[in-house]
Scaffold this active site. Structure first.
Site, short mmCIF file in Angstrom:
data_model
loop_
_atom_site.label_atom_id
_atom_site.label_comp_id
_atom_site.label_asym_id
_atom_site.label_seq_id
_atom_site.Cartn_x
_atom_site.Cartn_y
_atom_site.Cartn_z
N LYS A 1 0.85 -1.21 0.00
CA LYS A 1 0.00 0.00 0.00
C LYS A 1 0.87 1.25 0.00
O LYS A 1 0.60 2.22 -0.72
CB LYS A 1 -0.91 0.01 1.24
CG LYS A 1 -1.98 -1.07 1.25
CD LYS A 1 -2.76 -1.03 2.57
CE LYS A 1 -3.54 -2.29 2.83
NZ LYS A 1 -4.26 -2.30 4.10
N GLN B 1 -3.41 -0.90 10.56
CA GLN B 1 -3.56 -2.21 9.93
C GLN B 1 -4.08 -3.24 10.94
O GLN B 1 -3.54 -3.37 12.04
CB GLN B 1 -2.20 -2.66 9.35
CG GLN B 1 -2.24 -3.98 8.61
CD GLN B 1 -3.03 -3.94 7.30
OE1 GLN B 1 -3.22 -2.89 6.70
NE2 GLN B 1 -3.49 -5.08 6.85
N ASP C 1 -10.07 3.92 5.84
CA ASP C 1 -10.46 2.51 5.89
C ASP C 1 -11.98 2.34 5.98
O ASP C 1 -12.49 1.25 5.75
CB ASP C 1 -9.88 1.87 7.17
CG ASP C 1 -8.74 0.92 6.89
OD1 ASP C 1 -8.69 0.36 5.77
OD2 ASP C 1 -7.91 0.72 7.79
N1 GUN Z 1 -6.58 -6.05 7.43
C1 GUN Z 1 -7.15 -6.75 6.41
N2 GUN Z 1 -7.80 -5.91 5.59
C2 GUN Z 1 -7.63 -4.67 6.07
C3 GUN Z 1 -8.06 -3.38 5.63
O1 GUN Z 1 -8.77 -3.21 4.62
N3 GUN Z 1 -7.66 -2.34 6.40
C4 GUN Z 1 -6.92 -2.51 7.52
N4 GUN Z 1 -6.60 -1.43 8.21
N5 GUN Z 1 -6.51 -3.66 7.96
C5 GUN Z 1 -6.87 -4.75 7.23
#
Ligand code: GUN
Length: 293
Positions: free
Chosen positions: A52, A96, A119
């Protein structure tokens, strides 16, 4: 193969659009900023956050990853989030998941300023999604699945959609997106989960199936109606003695047997995964646009 939904190509279109928005922001002196917070050394999270952050930089978004030790307390993580909430050069915050067990994830997501919640996990944004209020942020993975369907010209209005999985990150927001009134939604949505009886009775009636329950290769040919559109959100690491490292990643769909009878199907990898990143960066561009309008 004719019936593949190419998530890499579609995410590339969205990245091009986002890069244009970032360039417009920069022309008026705004540098969009995204901060990733990673707690501990979960190997999958390291890979995801790394991907990302790299893509974010490529698009001209100023990005930074703050890594905290696995032993970090709830209070210390909250202090960091409060600092980022008040930092004007930070337009988006991504904490995350999964977080270590001593941390209350829901409290952390609720502490992020909803205007920086790229998110879409803050309760205010979850509520806005459910209410059909488009000013909120929509969680990236289900938003990415929605874009895949729209940009592949899959008819959604009136379709029978079966979602497998009811998690807060994919299943529940996916249902909320597709059930809304609107030209690109209006689906009849069924959410199946671990307590669903005779799951195949639901899946066999589906025009669209979104598999997001985290069971390796669960969805087989016998579950689907020929011609159905199959979206595989699953990322499951399974043992494989023949693979380097002794494991490999598979989805929730038994691709080899489902692909020949599906109308359209996402490959995995190369389907949903790239879309999650694309929606995150589109959300970040919007956060910066709104914050500086
Ligand atoms: N862990 C798995 N998918 C995601 C997501 O879309 N955002 C975040 N912050 N953590 C994740």
């Amino acid at each position: 193969m004719q019936n593949l939904i190419d998530g890499r190509a579609i995410s590339g279109q969205i990245h091009t659009e986002t890069a244009q928005r970032v360039a417009t922001l920069r022309q008026r002196g705004v540098e969009p900023g995204l901060v990733f917070v990673r707690v501990g050394e979960d190997p999958a999270s390291q890979v995801y956050v790394g991907m990302k952050e790299r893509k974010s930089r490529e698009l001209g978004i100023r990005s930074e990853t703050i890594v905290l030790p696995a032993s970090t307390s709830q209070a210390d993580l909250l202090t960091l989030i409060h600092r980022l909430n008040h930092d004007p050069v930070c337009h988006g915050i991504l904490v995350q998941a999964p977080l270590p067990s001593q941390i209350d994830s829901a409290a952390i997501f609720a502490a992020v300023d909803p205007r920086k919640d790229v998110d879409g996990f803050h309760p205010l944004n979850v509520g806005r999604l459910l209410l059909g209020d488009s000013t909120g942020f929509v969680p990236c993975t289900p938003a990415g699945v929605h874009e895949l369907l729209i940009r592949s010209q899959v008819p959604i209005a009136g379709a029978n959609v079966v979602i497998l999985g009811r998690g807060n990150i994919v299943g529940k927001p996916m249902a909320a997106i597709l059930v809304q009134k609107g030209r690109t939604a209006n689906a009849t949505v069924t959410v199946c989960h671990s307590a669903t009886r005779h799951i195949e009775e639901h899946t066999r009636r589906a025009d669209i199936i979104v598999a997001a329950m985290g069971v390796p290769r669960f969805l087989t040919a016998q579950h689907i109606r020929p011609g159905a559109v199959i979206i595989d959100v699953g990322v499951n690491r399974i043992p494989d003695p023949s693979a380097a490292g002794g494991t490999r990643l598979v989805g929730d769909v038994a691709f080899d047997e489902v692909q020949p009878i599906a109308g359209l199907i996402t490959p995995n990898p190369g389907g949903v995964g790239p879309m999650t990143i694309a929606m995150l960066l589109a959300n970040t561009a919007r956060a910066a646009e709104v914050a500086t309008a």
